[in-house]
Each structure stands twice: as structure tokens, then as C-alpha cells.
Design an enzyme around this catalytic site. Structure first.
Site, PDB file in Angstrom:
ATOM      1  CG  ASP A   1      25.183  62.947  75.379  1.00 19.27           C
ATOM      2  OD1 ASP A   1      26.384  62.620  75.441  1.00 19.27           O
ATOM      3  OD2 ASP A   1      24.296  62.444  76.124  1.00 19.27           O
TER       4      ASP A   1
ATOM      5  CG  ASP B   1      18.111  57.229  72.419  1.00 20.57           C
ATOM      6  OD1 ASP B   1      19.018  56.528  71.934  1.00 20.57           O
ATOM      7  OD2 ASP B   1      17.358  56.841  73.330  1.00 20.57           O
ATOM      8  CB  VAL B   2      22.674  56.824  68.710  1.00 17.21           C
ATOM      9  CG1 VAL B   2      23.551  58.058  68.824  1.00 17.21           C
ATOM     10  CG2 VAL B   2      22.963  55.829  69.829  1.00 17.21           C
TER      11      VAL B   2
ATOM     12  CG  ASN C   1      32.307  58.607  72.295  1.00 17.84           C
ATOM     13  OD1 ASN C   1      33.203  57.881  72.726  1.00 17.84           O
ATOM     14  ND2 ASN C   1      31.570  59.404  73.083  1.00 17.84           N
TER      15      ASN C   1
ATOM     16  CE1 TYR D   1      30.819  48.861  76.659  1.00 21.60           C
ATOM     17  CE2 TYR D   1      32.823  47.574  76.935  1.00 21.60           C
ATOM     18  CZ  TYR D   1      32.196  48.785  76.692  1.00 21.60           C
ATOM     19  OH  TYR D   1      32.954  49.912  76.461  1.00 21.60           O
TER      20      TYR D   1
ATOM     21  CE  LYS E   1      31.786  49.757  73.204  1.00 27.09           C
ATOM     22  NZ  LYS E   1      31.570  51.047  72.541  1.00 27.09           N
TER      23      LYS E   1
ATOM     24  CB  THR F   1      34.582  58.298  81.525  1.00 28.62           C
ATOM     25  OG1 THR F   1      34.001  56.985  81.502  1.00 28.62           O
ATOM     26  CG2 THR F   1      35.766  58.360  80.581  1.00 28.62           C
TER      27      THR F   1
HETATM   28  N1  LIG Z   1      35.614  54.773  79.730  1.00 24.17           N
HETATM   29  C1  LIG Z   1      36.137  53.630  79.380  1.00 24.17           C
HETATM   30  O1  LIG Z   1      36.851  52.985  80.130  1.00 24.17           O
HETATM   31  C2  LIG Z   1      35.885  53.066  77.989  1.00 24.17           C
HETATM   32  C3  LIG Z   1      36.733  52.052  77.536  1.00 24.17           C
HETATM   33  C4  LIG Z   1      36.519  51.533  76.272  1.00 24.17           C
HETATM   34  C5  LIG Z   1      35.503  52.012  75.484  1.00 24.17           C
HETATM   35  N2  LIG Z   1      34.684  53.002  75.963  1.00 24.17           N
HETATM   36  C6  LIG Z   1      33.626  53.451  75.083  1.00 24.17           C
HETATM   37  O2  LIG Z   1      33.767  54.833  74.859  1.00 24.17           O
HETATM   38  C7  LIG Z   1      32.486  55.426  74.639  1.00 24.17           C
HETATM   39  C8  LIG Z   1      32.299  56.599  75.594  1.00 24.17           C
HETATM   40  O3  LIG Z   1      32.439  56.101  76.913  1.00 24.17           O
HETATM   41  P1  LIG Z   1      32.552  57.054  78.177  1.00 24.17           P
HETATM   42  O4  LIG Z   1      33.452  56.350  79.119  1.00 24.17           O
HETATM   43  O5  LIG Z   1      32.857  58.435  77.768  1.00 24.17           O
HETATM   44  O6  LIG Z   1      31.066  56.933  78.721  1.00 24.17           O
HETATM   45  P2  LIG Z   1      30.190  58.023  79.552  1.00 24.17           P
HETATM   46  O7  LIG Z   1      29.063  57.246  80.130  1.00 24.17           O
HETATM   47  O8  LIG Z   1      31.081  58.785  80.448  1.00 24.17           O
HETATM   48  O9  LIG Z   1      29.646  58.985  78.408  1.00 24.17           O
HETATM   49  C9  LIG Z   1      28.844  58.451  77.376  1.00 24.17           C
HETATM   50  C10 LIG Z   1      27.958  59.534  76.815  1.00 24.17           C
HETATM   51  O10 LIG Z   1      27.122  58.917  75.819  1.00 24.17           O
HETATM   52  C11 LIG Z   1      25.777  59.362  76.008  1.00 24.17           C
HETATM   53  N3  LIG Z   1      24.851  58.325  75.522  1.00 24.17           N
HETATM   54  C12 LIG Z   1      24.581  57.133  76.071  1.00 24.17           C
HETATM   55  N4  LIG Z   1      23.631  56.494  75.377  1.00 24.17           N
HETATM   56  C13 LIG Z   1      23.293  57.308  74.348  1.00 24.17           C
HETATM   57  C14 LIG Z   1      22.359  57.217  73.300  1.00 24.17           C
HETATM   58  N5  LIG Z   1      21.547  56.152  73.168  1.00 24.17           N
HETATM   59  N6  LIG Z   1      22.274  58.238  72.417  1.00 24.17           N
HETATM   60  C15 LIG Z   1      23.056  59.341  72.550  1.00 24.17           C
HETATM   61  N7  LIG Z   1      23.960  59.493  73.540  1.00 24.17           N
HETATM   62  C16 LIG Z   1      24.070  58.484  74.437  1.00 24.17           C
HETATM   63  C17 LIG Z   1      25.646  59.579  77.509  1.00 24.17           C
HETATM   64  O11 LIG Z   1      24.578  60.471  77.814  1.00 24.17           O
HETATM   65  C18 LIG Z   1      27.011  60.154  77.871  1.00 24.17           C
HETATM   66  O12 LIG Z   1      27.052  61.553  77.784  1.00 24.17           O
HETATM   67  C19 LIG Z   1      31.472  54.308  74.820  1.00 24.17           C
HETATM   68  O13 LIG Z   1      31.145  53.776  73.547  1.00 24.17           O
HETATM   69  C20 LIG Z   1      32.226  53.289  75.649  1.00 24.17           C
HETATM   70  O14 LIG Z   1      31.733  51.986  75.467  1.00 24.17           O
HETATM   71  C21 LIG Z   1      34.871  53.547  77.185  1.00 24.17           C
END
Ligand SMILES: NC(=O)c1ccc[n+]([C@@H]2O[C@H](COP(=O)([O-])OP(=O)(O)OC[C@H]3O[C@@H](n4cnc5c(N)ncnc54)[C@H](O)[C@@H]3O)[C@@H](O)[C@H]2O)c1
Length: 248
Positions: free
Chosen positions: A37, A61-62, A88, A153, A157, A188
């Protein structure tokens, strides 16, 4: 269950939200996990002292491809083998298309698409000759125009969905399966603001034919299925976990 005993699994975005639930689910099924992360502090807070712990937590950082390469090398050494990559990490930015500035647009694409691609490629290079599995985090927003203005976004996706197909074809002969999960709205840290707004929450709930939204664990179940031997003939697929969002 120990579906993933002897497996080395890397999860990005592993400090919070869906990533945290995915790491937990893999640990419960016997995997060795590298939790990656951007947010070093959150990684520590989440995993330090947890009853089941990742083998290694790495702050990276990815979007930084050299640092990501080094982190995956470190992860592979710590895990002994890299069999599963869960790409993710992702960000959202709910800004109308006419208002979004170039830097923000690029930040979303750089994280959700470019970063994810390098996670896929750098992991695939390290997978054993017998094969492996990649699970990408897409979204129902990659399969629809969405319900709020969020074009960058949606675009990022949608690209994940098609990248998943393309890599599945390229890497099929190496027995590396590439799939994606497409969640609907899940509570989240990413969606906190949305759920705090009564009107937007109502609009979100109206998309759920089931009248309920998935919990992070529901997304983790789908990820683990796609990563498991039970899905050995599934590749290039995006599995929606959407409470009926896409049935409309
Ligand atoms: N929560 C939702 O409703 C939802 C729905 C569909 C898809 N998603 C996708 O699921 C994934 C996770 O979402 P979430 O809701 O857990 O988000 P979140 O913001 O709660 O957690 C995301 C995590 O990714 C880390 N992160 C962000 N940018 C980064 C980077 N450049 N390098 C490394 N780490 C990084 C953040 O520090 C955080 O810990 C994302 O790809 C999001 O687009 C989420």
C-alpha cells in the site's frame, strides 16, 4: 479451509477497505500474503498486532514502476513464491468531465490503469512456470456509465475490464489466468462521503435489486474464487458482485 496453503499472494491497496478484507480472507485460507500500500501508516495500523498477519507489509506506490518492481522482488523473496496478484489499489474522483483538470485526470488513469497494468506484468514475470492467477479490481462503473458524473473513473475501470481480457489471451499459454471483479458500491473509506449524503445514498440503494449492498467480505469471496483452482477454466472474465446493479 486451506485452499491457498503454500501459495504466495500479493495484494495492493491492502491497508484499508476491500484490500484489507481480501488480505484477511487469503490469510484465513492459509496463504502467505504480501500486503502492499501507498499508505505506510495505515498498513502498520491495520496489520500490526492483527491475529492473522501478512508475511510482509511493503509501502509502495503502484505508479512508481521501479519501486513497484523492487517491492515485488522483496515480496517474492519473503513469500518464497508469487502465485497470485490481486491488483486492487485504486482511487476515485467524483468530478464532472467539464470541470476535471488534467493533473487529476492523469492521476486516476495512472493509478487505476497504468499502475494496475504494471502490477499485472511485474507479477506475471515472477510467477512459476506452472502458472498463476491475477485478479484485477474493476467496478460496475467499468461496465456502465454510472449514476453520478465520474467519467475518468468509468473510463479507467472500463479499461481494466478489457485489459483483463487481453492479458488473459496473451498469458493463457503460460497458464496464468487473468480475471477481474466488478463490485457495486461497498462501504469503505473510498465511499464514506457518498454514504454520508442521504440523497446520494438513496440513489445508490435504488440500484440494488437485492435491497442490500455487498460487504467487503463479499468482494473478497469472489476474488478468492477467481484466484483458486476451482476457477481453473475461467480466464478473461469480469465477475460482477453488484446486488443486481447491472441487471437493469
Ligand atoms: N468501495 C467501493 O464501492 C468500490 C466499488 C467498486 C470498485 N472499487 C475498487 O476497489 C478498489 C479498492 O477500493 P476501496 O473501496 O477499498 O478503496 P479505499 O480507498 O478504501 O482503499 C484503497 C487503498 O488503496 C491504497 N492506494 C491508493 N492509491 C495507491 C497507489 N497509488 N499505490 C498503492 N496503494 C494505493 C490506499 O492507500 C488505500 O489503502 C479500488 O480499485 C476501487 O476503485 C471500490
Amino acid at each position: 479451509m486451506t485452499r491457498f496453503a503454500e501459495h504466495g499472494v500479493v495484494v495492493t491497496g491492502a491497508a484499508k477497505g476491500l484490500g484489507q478484507a481480501i488480505v484477511q480472507a487469503f490469510l484465513q485460507e492459509g496463504a502467505r500474503v504480501a500486503a502492499l500500500d501507498l499508505d505506510h501508516e495505515a498498513l502498520q495500523q491495520t496489520w500490526h498486532g492483527a491475529s492473522l498477519q501478512p508475511t510482509v507489509c511493503l509501502a509502495v506506490d503502484v505508479r512508481q514502476h521501479d519501486a513497484l518492481d523492487a517491492a515485488l522482488e522483496q515480496a517474492q523473496q519473503a513469500l518464497g513464491t508469487l502465485d497470485v496478484m490481486v491488483a486492487n489499489a485504486g482511487i476515485g474522483l467524483r468530478v464532472p468531465a467539464l470541470d476535471i483538470d488534467a493533473a487529476d485526470f492523469e492521476r486516476v488513469i495512472d493509478t487505476n490503469l497504468n499502475g494496475l497494468f504494471y502490477c499485472n506484468r511485474l507479477a506475471a514475470k515472477r510467477m512459476p512456470a506452472t502458472g498463476g492467477a491475477v485478479v484485477n479490481m474493476a467496478s460496475v462503473m467499468g461496465l456502465s456509465g454510472g449514476i453520478f458524473p465520474h467519467a475518468v473513473y468509468q473510463a479507467s475501470k472500463g479499461a481494466v475490464v478489457n485489459l483483463t481480457r487481453a492479458l488473459a489471451l496473451e498469458w493463457g499459454p503460460r497458464n496464468i489466468r487473468v480475471n477481474a471483479v466488478a463490485p457495486t458500491f461497498v462501504r469503505t473509506p473510498l465511499t464514506e462521503g457518498l454514504f454520508a449524503d442521504a440523497q446520494r445514498k438513496q440513489a445508490v440503494m435504488a440500484t440494488a435489486a437485492l435491497g442490500r449492498l455487498p460487504e467487503p467480505a463479499d468482494i473478497a469471496h469472489a476474488v478468492l474464487f477467481l484466484a483458486s483452482a476451482q476457477a481453473r477454466c475461467i480466464t478473461g472474465h469480469t465477475l460482477a458482485v453488484d446486488s443486481g446493479y447491472l441487471a437493469r
